[in-house]
Write a protein that holds these residues in place. Sequence first.
Motif, PDB file in Angstrom:
ATOM      1  N   SER A   1       0.820  -1.207   0.000  1.00 31.56           N
ATOM      2  CA  SER A   1       0.000   0.000   0.000  1.00 31.56           C
ATOM      3  C   SER A   1       0.857   1.261   0.000  1.00 31.56           C
ATOM      4  N   LYS A   2       2.116   1.126   0.419  1.00 35.32           N
ATOM      5  CA  LYS A   2       3.013   2.278   0.486  1.00 35.32           C
ATOM      6  C   LYS A   2       3.914   2.407  -0.741  1.00 35.32           C
ATOM      7  N   LYS A   3       4.234   1.285  -1.386  1.00 33.02           N
ATOM      8  CA  LYS A   3       5.228   1.303  -2.459  1.00 33.02           C
ATOM      9  C   LYS A   3       4.728   0.723  -3.782  1.00 33.02           C
ATOM     10  N   GLY A   4       3.499   0.242  -3.825  1.00 35.08           N
ATOM     11  CA  GLY A   4       3.018  -0.421  -5.031  1.00 35.08           C
ATOM     12  C   GLY A   4       3.562  -1.836  -5.117  1.00 35.08           C
ATOM     13  N   SER A   5       3.494  -2.427  -6.287  1.00 35.12           N
ATOM     14  CA  SER A   5       3.954  -3.812  -6.468  1.00 35.12           C
ATOM     15  C   SER A   5       5.468  -3.824  -6.584  1.00 35.12           C
ATOM     16  N   ILE A   6       6.128  -4.426  -5.599  1.00 39.10           N
ATOM     17  CA  ILE A   6       7.589  -4.342  -5.510  1.00 39.10           C
ATOM     18  C   ILE A   6       8.220  -5.684  -5.147  1.00 39.10           C
TER      19      ILE A   6
ATOM     20  N   LEU B   1       6.426  -9.923 -13.540  1.00 40.90           N
ATOM     21  CA  LEU B   1       5.858  -9.154 -14.650  1.00 40.90           C
ATOM     22  C   LEU B   1       4.883  -8.083 -14.166  1.00 40.90           C
ATOM     23  N   MET B   2       4.407  -8.218 -12.934  1.00 39.84           N
ATOM     24  CA  MET B   2       3.459  -7.243 -12.379  1.00 39.84           C
ATOM     25  C   MET B   2       4.125  -6.167 -11.542  1.00 39.84           C
ATOM     26  N   LEU B   3       5.436  -6.271 -11.319  1.00 38.31           N
ATOM     27  CA  LEU B   3       6.136  -5.285 -10.502  1.00 38.31           C
ATOM     28  C   LEU B   3       6.045  -3.910 -11.149  1.00 38.31           C
ATOM     29  N   GLY B   4       5.935  -2.895 -10.298  1.00 37.02           N
ATOM     30  CA  GLY B   4       5.867  -1.520 -10.789  1.00 37.02           C
ATOM     31  C   GLY B   4       4.452  -0.964 -10.860  1.00 37.02           C
TER      32      GLY B   4
ATOM     33  N   TYR C   1      -9.932  -1.721  -4.337  1.00 41.28           N
ATOM     34  CA  TYR C   1     -10.116  -3.171  -4.186  1.00 41.28           C
ATOM     35  C   TYR C   1     -11.115  -3.736  -5.202  1.00 41.28           C
ATOM     36  N   ILE C   2     -11.369  -2.960  -6.253  1.00 41.06           N
ATOM     37  CA  ILE C   2     -12.192  -3.422  -7.359  1.00 41.06           C
ATOM     38  C   ILE C   2     -11.240  -3.859  -8.467  1.00 41.06           C
ATOM     39  N   LEU C   3     -11.327  -5.107  -8.887  1.00 41.69           N
ATOM     40  CA  LEU C   3     -10.338  -5.673  -9.797  1.00 41.69           C
ATOM     41  C   LEU C   3     -10.215  -4.881 -11.094  1.00 41.69           C
ATOM     42  N   ASN C   4      -8.952  -4.616 -11.478  1.00 44.35           N
ATOM     43  CA  ASN C   4      -8.640  -4.032 -12.778  1.00 44.35           C
ATOM     44  C   ASN C   4      -7.217  -4.442 -13.124  1.00 44.35           C
ATOM     45  N   ASP C   5      -6.773  -4.177 -14.339  1.00 41.49           N
ATOM     46  CA  ASP C   5      -5.454  -4.635 -14.776  1.00 41.49           C
ATOM     47  C   ASP C   5      -4.349  -3.607 -14.600  1.00 41.49           C
ATOM     48  N   SER C   6      -4.680  -2.399 -14.151  1.00 40.88           N
ATOM     49  CA  SER C   6      -3.672  -1.341 -14.060  1.00 40.88           C
ATOM     50  C   SER C   6      -3.135  -1.132 -12.651  1.00 40.88           C
ATOM     51  N   SER C   7      -3.847  -1.611 -11.644  1.00 43.09           N
ATOM     52  CA  SER C   7      -3.377  -1.485 -10.258  1.00 43.09           C
ATOM     53  C   SER C   7      -3.762  -2.749  -9.499  1.00 43.09           C
ATOM     54  N   LEU C   8      -3.008  -3.033  -8.425  1.00 37.91           N
ATOM     55  CA  LEU C   8      -3.178  -4.301  -7.713  1.00 37.91           C
ATOM     56  C   LEU C   8      -3.188  -4.101  -6.207  1.00 37.91           C
TER      57      LEU C   8
END
Length: 214
Positions: free
Chosen positions: A80-85, A125-128, A135-142
Amino acid sequence: MKIPALVLGILLILISTSGFAQNVKLKNLRNGDLIFVEAEQEHLSGAINRVTQRDTNSSFDHIGIIEYDQGNLFVLHASSKKGSIREGIKSFNQTQKKDQNNLVVYRLKEEYQSTIPKTITAAKLMLGKPYNWSYILNDSSLYCSDFIERAFRHAHIFQLEPMTFINPSTGKIDDFWKDFYQKQGLEVPEGELGCNPNGLAASDKIIKIGHLTL
């Protein structure tokens, strides 16, 4: 009295699949192990756990996957603080800012271990990608469990389920979540497909190993 090997083996299996809190050292972690973070009682952590907890012995609000690379341990996760890392295990622990011994290790059962290399590749492949605060599913944020479910999706380790934001003690939408979504100008996504750490921990394809000691 010497315990027969067969009996000892059965006891070890029962311990590993029960809620018994063993201690797991860093050297015992494996590639593909799942690190669950125990939930707090208040704020967002408590709100997540209130509406998703399934087992009184397990209450989690975050999850990551271990990558063992050339002798180094990393955690791949949606922060939640750094995104997908991808970050070192000790850095991961420090960012949680909670009491020690709050990291719990789960492991895929042996028949699913072969799925891990492809899972790690999918996770990288999802990092970054940024954190998904709706919390609603989409392909641009996780969000954290979304990141893990997608990484394992090729092997069908976890399943998406209808989300609920109902407080079991009142039978109504939890006040925290009403306010949370109102501030975003969104309706509470009750019943929409999603996932959460407690739901993932309930999978019959993984077993609880114990608390991680750093």
